[in-house]
Motif scaffolding. Structure first.
Motif, PDB file in Angstrom:
ATOM      1  N   GLU A 256      51.717   8.836  73.355  1.00 44.10           N
ATOM      2  CA  GLU A 256      52.449   8.483  72.123  1.00 44.10           C
ATOM      3  C   GLU A 256      51.590   8.775  70.901  1.00 44.10           C
ATOM      4  OE1 GLU A 256      54.680   4.977  71.602  1.00 44.10           O
ATOM      5  OE2 GLU A 256      55.253   4.810  73.702  1.00 44.10           O
ATOM      6  N   ARG A 257      50.308   8.508  71.023  1.00 46.41           N
ATOM      7  CA  ARG A 257      49.405   8.719  69.881  1.00 46.41           C
ATOM      8  C   ARG A 257      49.336  10.210  69.510  1.00 46.41           C
ATOM      9  NH1 ARG A 257      43.397   8.343  69.203  1.00 46.41           N
ATOM     10  NH2 ARG A 257      43.153   7.961  66.960  1.00 46.41           N
ATOM     11  N   CYS A 258      49.356  11.070  70.511  1.00 44.55           N
ATOM     12  CA  CYS A 258      49.391  12.519  70.232  1.00 44.55           C
ATOM     13  C   CYS A 258      50.601  12.864  69.386  1.00 44.55           C
ATOM     14  CB  CYS A 258      49.510  13.302  71.529  1.00 44.55           C
ATOM     15  SG  CYS A 258      47.969  13.556  72.311  1.00 44.55           S
ATOM     16  N   GLY A 259      51.752  12.339  69.784  1.00 43.85           N
ATOM     17  CA  GLY A 259      52.973  12.589  69.019  1.00 43.85           C
ATOM     18  C   GLY A 259      52.824  12.086  67.593  1.00 43.85           C
ATOM     19  N   ALA A 260      52.250  10.903  67.462  1.00 41.21           N
ATOM     20  CA  ALA A 260      52.093  10.296  66.132  1.00 41.21           C
ATOM     21  C   ALA A 260      51.168  11.136  65.258  1.00 41.21           C
ATOM     22  CB  ALA A 260      51.556   8.871  66.273  1.00 41.21           C
ATOM     23  N   LEU A 261      50.145  11.721  65.864  1.00 36.35           N
ATOM     24  CA  LEU A 261      49.193  12.528  65.087  1.00 36.35           C
ATOM     25  C   LEU A 261      49.799  13.869  64.664  1.00 36.35           C
ATOM     26  CD1 LEU A 261      45.963  11.768  67.146  1.00 36.35           C
ATOM     27  CD2 LEU A 261      46.381  11.104  64.763  1.00 36.35           C
ATOM     28  N   LEU A 262      50.715  14.379  65.460  1.00 33.74           N
ATOM     29  CA  LEU A 262      51.383  15.644  65.112  1.00 33.74           C
ATOM     30  C   LEU A 262      52.430  15.442  64.016  1.00 33.74           C
ATOM     31  CD1 LEU A 262      51.994  17.036  68.715  1.00 33.74           C
ATOM     32  CD2 LEU A 262      50.413  17.997  67.019  1.00 33.74           C
ATOM     33  N   ALA A 263      52.992  14.231  63.975  1.00 29.29           N
ATOM     34  CA  ALA A 263      54.175  13.964  63.149  1.00 29.29           C
ATOM     35  C   ALA A 263      54.043  14.303  61.666  1.00 29.29           C
ATOM     36  CB  ALA A 263      54.593  12.503  63.317  1.00 29.29           C
ATOM     37  N   PRO A 264      52.959  13.893  60.988  1.00 27.51           N
ATOM     38  CA  PRO A 264      52.942  14.092  59.531  1.00 27.51           C
ATOM     39  C   PRO A 264      52.951  15.556  59.112  1.00 27.51           C
ATOM     40  CG  PRO A 264      51.200  12.567  60.228  1.00 27.51           C
ATOM     41  CD  PRO A 264      51.766  13.184  61.462  1.00 27.51           C
ATOM     42  N   SER A 265      52.475  16.451  59.949  1.00 27.85           N
ATOM     43  CA  SER A 265      52.387  17.865  59.562  1.00 27.85           C
ATOM     44  C   SER A 265      53.668  18.644  59.857  1.00 27.85           C
ATOM     45  CB  SER A 265      51.230  18.543  60.297  1.00 27.85           C
ATOM     46  OG  SER A 265      50.078  17.752  60.243  1.00 27.85           O
ATOM     47  N   LEU A 266      54.657  18.006  60.448  1.00 27.97           N
ATOM     48  CA  LEU A 266      55.895  18.736  60.775  1.00 27.97           C
ATOM     49  C   LEU A 266      56.764  18.922  59.545  1.00 27.97           C
ATOM     50  CD1 LEU A 266      56.758  16.985  64.141  1.00 27.97           C
ATOM     51  CD2 LEU A 266      55.978  19.345  63.831  1.00 27.97           C
ATOM     52  N   ALA A 267      57.289  20.128  59.404  1.00 29.05           N
ATOM     53  CA  ALA A 267      58.134  20.432  58.251  1.00 29.05           C
ATOM     54  C   ALA A 267      59.358  21.210  58.724  1.00 29.05           C
ATOM     55  CB  ALA A 267      57.330  21.265  57.262  1.00 29.05           C
ATOM     56  N   GLY A 268      60.316  21.371  57.829  1.00 29.16           N
ATOM     57  CA  GLY A 268      61.574  22.039  58.161  1.00 29.16           C
ATOM     58  C   GLY A 268      61.365  23.406  58.791  1.00 29.16           C
ATOM     59  N   ARG A 269      62.272  23.743  59.716  1.00 30.92           N
ATOM     60  CA  ARG A 269      62.264  25.041  60.423  1.00 30.92           C
ATOM     61  C   ARG A 269      61.309  25.071  61.621  1.00 30.92           C
ATOM     62  NH1 ARG A 269      66.048  28.567  61.195  1.00 30.92           N
ATOM     63  NH2 ARG A 269      66.979  28.619  59.167  1.00 30.92           N
ATOM     64  N   MET A 270      60.543  23.988  61.795  1.00 32.43           N
ATOM     65  CA  MET A 270      59.565  24.048  62.892  1.00 32.43           C
ATOM     66  C   MET A 270      60.209  23.751  64.238  1.00 32.43           C
ATOM     67  SD  MET A 270      56.014  22.600  61.314  1.00 32.43           S
ATOM     68  CE  MET A 270      55.091  23.005  62.789  1.00 32.43           C
ATOM     69  N   VAL A 271      59.687  24.424  65.261  1.00 33.37           N
ATOM     70  CA  VAL A 271      60.157  24.256  66.636  1.00 33.37           C
ATOM     71  C   VAL A 271      58.954  23.895  67.500  1.00 33.37           C
ATOM     72  CG1 VAL A 271      61.201  25.441  68.615  1.00 33.37           C
ATOM     73  CG2 VAL A 271      62.010  25.941  66.297  1.00 33.37           C
ATOM     74  N   VAL A 272      59.081  22.794  68.232  1.00 34.09           N
ATOM     75  CA  VAL A 272      58.017  22.351  69.137  1.00 34.09           C
ATOM     76  C   VAL A 272      58.584  22.337  70.549  1.00 34.09           C
ATOM     77  CG1 VAL A 272      56.448  20.446  69.735  1.00 34.09           C
ATOM     78  CG2 VAL A 272      57.028  20.878  67.324  1.00 34.09           C
ATOM     79  N   THR A 273      57.945  23.048  71.472  1.00 32.40           N
ATOM     80  CA  THR A 273      58.410  23.012  72.858  1.00 32.40           C
ATOM     81  C   THR A 273      57.509  22.086  73.671  1.00 32.40           C
ATOM     82  OG1 THR A 273      57.124  25.008  73.343  1.00 32.40           O
ATOM     83  CG2 THR A 273      59.457  25.307  72.860  1.00 32.40           C
ATOM     84  N   LEU A 274      58.132  21.369  74.611  1.00 34.38           N
ATOM     85  CA  LEU A 274      57.400  20.457  75.498  1.00 34.38           C
ATOM     86  C   LEU A 274      57.662  20.877  76.935  1.00 34.38           C
ATOM     87  CD1 LEU A 274      58.840  18.232  73.108  1.00 34.38           C
ATOM     88  CD2 LEU A 274      56.739  17.184  73.960  1.00 34.38           C
ATOM     89  N   HIS A 275      56.628  21.392  77.581  1.00 32.14           N
ATOM     90  CA  HIS A 275      56.742  21.862  78.963  1.00 32.14           C
ATOM     91  C   HIS A 275      56.120  20.820  79.893  1.00 32.14           C
ATOM     92  CE1 HIS A 275      57.372  26.149  77.639  1.00 32.14           C
ATOM     93  NE2 HIS A 275      56.786  25.650  76.585  1.00 32.14           N
TER      94      HIS A 275
END
Ligand SMILES: Nc1ncnc2c1ncn2[C@@H]1O[C@H](COP(=O)(O)OP(=O)(O)OP(=O)(O)O)[C@@H](O)[C@H]1O
Ligand SMILES: [Mg+2]
Length: 164
Positions: A18-37
């Protein structure tokens, strides 16, 4: 994009995922695509939960498996959490209006992207989760595939070096 920044992290428990997700969150902006394998039950939704909570989602963040897409309007950005596990034929892409999820004012977080290979726009960030060989825990391999993805990865690397 030539970026191929990569980060490998050991995640000892679900809180670390969960902490990884939280650390990624602030830098996400429109048009971005994140894949989770990663395999069933490896922690993809857990990471998305941490991410959405960090962006202010307070309600339940559940697996979208049955409806394919859950959407979370967060101020002026739409976050789409899409799970393609049950995606079977490409007509569904049209019927469910999935192409409309990818916009300047949206971020798409995608589980089981391999099921829609060829239909998805190129991701900015590719996250691969695997069970650790010994004991519990998971291994995360995070790859930045664009400059925007690189900003997320740098934030993750910096955050993981800082004790909680
Ligand atoms: N780093 C970790 N160490 C141990 N357990 C974890 C870790 N990260 C997540 N988990 C646990 O793994 C379980 C499954 O997580 P989750 O539902 O997020 O998997 P998933 O990859 O989304 O699965 P699916 O492919 O079925 O959607 C949860 O019980 C969660 O708490
Ligand atoms: Mg899931």
């Amino acid at each position: 994009m030539s970026s191929d920044l990569e980060l490998n992290l050991h995640l000892p428990d679900a809180g670390a995922t969960e902490r990884c997700g939280a650390l990624l969150a602030p830098s996400l902006a429109g048009r971005m695509v994140v894949t989770l394998h990663g395999d069933l039950g490896v922690g993809k939704t857990t990471l998305v939960r941490g991410l959405l909570r960090a962006r202010g989602v307070t309600g339940r963040v559940k697996s979208p498996s049955y409806g394919l897409v859950e959407h979370y309007p967060i101020s002026s950005l739409y976050f789409y959490h899409i799970d393609f596990y049950r995606f079977t034929d490409s007509a569904e892409w049209e019927n469910a209006g999935l192409a409309e999820c990818f916009r300047d004012d949206s971020v798409c977080l995608i589980e089981w992207p391999e099921r829609v290979a060829g239909l998805l726009p190129a991701p900015d960030l590719a996250l691969d989760l695997a069970h650790s060989a010994q004991g519990g825990g998971r291994e995360l391999r995070a790859r930045a595939l664009s400059a925007a993805g690189e900003r997320c990865l740098n934030a993750l690397a910096a955050g993981m070096q800082t004790p909680r």
